[in-house]
Design an enzyme around this catalytic site. Structure first.
Site, short mmCIF file in Angstrom:
data_model
loop_
_atom_site.label_atom_id
_atom_site.label_comp_id
_atom_site.label_asym_id
_atom_site.label_seq_id
_atom_site.Cartn_x
_atom_site.Cartn_y
_atom_site.Cartn_z
N GLY A 190 14.62 8.54 -37.64
CA GLY A 190 14.05 9.23 -36.49
C GLY A 190 14.91 9.14 -35.25
CB ALA A 191 17.19 6.53 -33.96
N GLY A 243 0.81 -1.21 0.00
CA GLY A 243 0.00 0.00 0.00
C GLY A 243 0.84 1.26 0.00
N GLY A 244 0.54 2.14 0.97
CA GLY A 244 1.26 3.39 1.09
C GLY A 244 2.75 3.19 1.30
#
Length: 555
Positions: free
Chosen positions: A435-436, A196-197
């Site tokens: 594009g790279a 959880g938290g």
């Protein structure tokens, strides 16, 4: 068995026979003897309160912690720090309110660091409203005094008997930690079993370190079983093998001591805050050292039967560029087709973002793009210069990549590069296609210095570009074979000649150099010298300061 033998049999006990409980006296040195009164009684009660967090667990709880191969919070702090911590916010009441969390200012490698750690021996390190306030105050203090933050997480989550107070505590801590993000760097260690938290909070940090045999996640296996009916182990749900591949965890280590050592090493590469450079470290490694091993690597690779298509491990080049070959990879278990690392050149901390052709030809996929983007954003926030090392045939094509959003992932990487304000260089090693190339820190996207090796092949397309550039010639060759005017062997030879012509005319650094897209062609053995000297110049004329740019729409 006789009565005497029964008496002499050993009995297991947790009582230490050598532990003599000596009453603490609150007398002043040189003071004449006197009878203690109400004042000494108040001192005695105060001393018990001060000692309470270290003694609240008791031998049984500490033994259970050790049986799980986990240290107590106080043992973790002693491994991590140079001297005794300055413990803050000693607010624990009769029900140990707040005692399950320790907040302190510590010295690590001579630097002041704000630290918090859950004490699992007290209420399983759970959070209540008191803890949330303690954490929020610590985060605010770290941001105000501009010092790094370290979190030692070992918590079962919100303290259920505290009701909504535990949730309020987490909300207050979440908010305070978010407000110092980008102001001071933070390093989080995940110990034990967190849910959880206890998982959300530390992932707000800059870096996360997870030892083997630990768990953290949104929910535990029990909840997954009850809600979805699935049987899953903690390791399958939230172990290091899961989080290191998703990018949630940055480093996987073998145990708690290794995690704490990783914290100390990582701190050597990051600044105290966003107004400083990362720590400078004197080096005996000359900046003009010739990098002959890079020459050897490229020679063996490109002179092999597969020629310029030979994969090679770019980390060998990074090692040769760095002072004494020392560097630290970030997310080393994820997306090995790209390398992100922190190293030093001439004593200055440098970030490296490098395509690694040893894996998938160095193609940029979704995981690689997000890995790059996150690292670049960190360097941008904390005044760390970046050297990009390009050797990729482009973005990875395919249905799966498109369906999972490679356009957005690539955009995130490009955005991070465009927004980068620190000194940034580009070294083109070999392939720089399409594009790279257009999105990988060239002059149009803001690079300060672009160099290329003689082995560079910069073009709109790789070898497949032959089909577009020489389509008429290829049509004529294939037509001759179809009409049986020539043989298939002749056609193969002619197409090979066209491929060679394409490489000579277009797949080289010549056009890029003539257009000014590349500043220099550099010999492999001179790389460290050229990069170090130019970086030193840029850093001399760069002022480290907080990022003041407009908040962009996308991450």
């Amino acid at each position: 068995m006789t009565k005497a033998s029964k008496v002499s049999s050993p009995v297991a006990s947790l009582t230490n026979p050598f532990d003599t409980k000596k009453e603490v006296e609150f007398s002043i040195p040189g003071q004449a003897s006197y009878e203690p009164g109400l004042y000494e009684e108040s001192l005695k009660q105060g001393y018990k309160l001060i000692q309470r967090p270290k003694k609240a667990a008791g031998i049984n709880a500490i033994t259970r912690q050790h049986a799980k191969k986990r240290m107590t919070i106080w043992e973790r702090i002693s491994v991590l720090t140079d001297e005794s911590p300055t413990v803050l916010f000693q607010n624990w009441g009769k029900n140990l309110d707040g005692a399950s969390l320790v907040t302190a200012i510590v010295k690590i490698n001579g630097r002041d660091v704000a630290l918090y750690g859950h004490d699992f021996t007290v209420r399983a390190g759970s959070m209540d409203a008191t803890n949330g306030k303690k954490l929020a105050r610590l985060f605010e203090l770290a941001g105000k005094r501009k010092i790094p933050l370290v979190g030692l997480n070992d918590s079962a989550g919100a303290y259920v008997p505290a009701g909504v107070g535990g949730l309020d505590g987490y909300a207050e801590a979440f908010t305070a930690l978010r407000k110092i993000s980008g102001v001071v760097p933070s390093i989080m260690c995940m110990f034990g079993f967190n849910a959880g938290g206890g998982s959300y909070l530390p992932r707000q940090g800059s870096f996360m370190i997870q030892p083997n045999n630990t768990f953290f996640g949104l929910t535990g296996p029990g909840v997954v079983k009850s809600v979805l009916g699935e049987d899953v182990t903690p390791d399958e749900l939230g172990g290091p093998s899961v989080h290191s591949q998703s990018g949630v965890t940055d480093f996987v280590v073998k145990d708690e001591v290794s995690a704490l050592k990783k914290v100390k090493r990582l701190l050597n590469y990051i600044p105290n805050n966003n107004s400083e450079f990362a720590p400078y470290q004197e080096t005996s490694d000359p900046v003009d050292r010739r990098t002959w091993d890079i020459d050897v690597l490229l020679k063996k690779a490109f002179n092999s039967p597969s020629g310029f298509n030979t994969p090679m491990d770019v980390t060998i080049m990074i090692q040769q560029l760095c002072d004494h070959g020392d560097f630290m990879e970030i997310q080393p278990d994820r997306a090995r087709n790209t390398i992100t690392a922190l190293g030093r050149m001439g004593g200055n901390v440098i970030g490296f973002v490098a395509n690694n052709s040893a894996v998938s030809s160095g193609q940029i996929d979704i995981a690689a793009a997000y890995k790059n983007a996150r690292f670049i954003r960190f360097c941008n926030l904390y005044n760390i210069p970046v050297i990009f090392m390009e050797d990729t045939t482009g973005f990875l094509p395919g249905k799966d990549q498109e369906a999972q959003g490679i356009v957005q992932a690539g955009r995130a990487m490009l955005d991070a590069i465009i927004d980068l304000r620190t000194p940034r260089f580009l070294l083109i090693i070999r392939n720089a296609f399409g594009g790279a190339y257009a999105s990988y820190n060239n002059y149009p996207t803001g690079a300060d210095f672009v160099i290329a090796l003689p082995s560079t092949r910069a073009a709109v397309m790789g070898p497949a570009g032959v089909e577009f550039v020489y389509k008429n010639e290829l049509r004529a060759i294939r037509s001759a074979v179809k009409n049986k005017q020539q043989t298939a062997q002749w056609a193969k030879e002619q197409e090979a000649l066209l491929a060679k012509r394409y490489e000579e005319e277009l797949m080289n650094p010549n056009e890029a150099l003539s257009l000014g897209s590349i500043s220099q062609i550099v010999m492999p053995s001179d790389l460290r010298k050229v990069l170090s000297e130019n970086m030193s110049f840029h850093l001399r004329h760069y002022t480290p300061e907080p990022l003041n740019a407009v908040q962009r729409e996308f991450h």
